[in-house]
Motif scaffolding. Sequence first.
Motif, PDB file in Angstrom:
ATOM      1  N   UNK A  49       0.849  -1.186   0.000  1.00 14.06           N
ATOM      2  CA  UNK A  49       0.000   0.000   0.000  1.00 14.06           C
ATOM      3  C   UNK A  49       0.885   1.237   0.000  1.00 14.06           C
ATOM      4  N   UNK A  50       0.404   2.293  -0.658  1.00 16.42           N
ATOM      5  CA  UNK A  50       1.141   3.540  -0.709  1.00 16.42           C
ATOM      6  C   UNK A  50       0.146   4.693  -0.620  1.00 16.42           C
ATOM      7  N   UNK A  51       0.578   5.800  -0.008  1.00  7.90           N
ATOM      8  CA  UNK A  51      -0.287   6.974   0.123  1.00  7.90           C
ATOM      9  C   UNK A  51       0.503   8.212  -0.279  1.00  7.90           C
ATOM     10  N   UNK A  52      -0.110   9.044  -1.105  1.00  7.09           N
ATOM     11  CA  UNK A  52       0.521  10.273  -1.547  1.00  7.09           C
ATOM     12  C   UNK A  52       0.321  11.391  -0.540  1.00  7.09           C
ATOM     13  N   UNK A  53       0.977  12.510  -0.798  1.00  6.03           N
ATOM     14  CA  UNK A  53       0.903  13.642   0.126  1.00  6.03           C
ATOM     15  C   UNK A  53      -0.509  14.223   0.195  1.00  6.03           C
ATOM     16  N   UNK A  54      -1.297  13.983  -0.839  1.00  4.06           N
ATOM     17  CA  UNK A  54      -2.685  14.467  -0.853  1.00  4.06           C
ATOM     18  C   UNK A  54      -3.680  13.487  -0.280  1.00  4.06           C
TER      19      UNK A  54
END
Length: 121
Positions: A49-54
């Motif tokens: 899983x990955x999450x962006x700054x937004x």
Amino acid sequence: QVQLVESGGGLVQPGGSLRLSCAASGSIFHVYTMGWYRQAPGKQRELVAVVGSGGDTNLAESVKGRFTISRDNAQSTVDLEMNNLKPEDTAVYFCNAVLKSSLLSTANNYWGQGTQVTVSS
């Protein structure tokens, strides 16, 4: 110098839950993405899983509906809540961050040391 320090992990029975946490520290100007990868014995490292700054997220199909990723931009931390764990989730889990150390630097890829998650009865 940037460090990623992971916590959590361990041994859990099938159907159980675990929470992984990762904190980035050091010279940090901007963090683009934070996430988790895993590597099981004899297999290649894969995205979990990955999450962006937004706040936009991307999860592997195998964990959708079971895992949740969240991020605190102010603290440069990322958490992975893992529910309904299965034996096939057993792996070493690595925290990852893509970030810039200063305004003029390029973005680089950083890794934590890894934490073991074992799902077994």
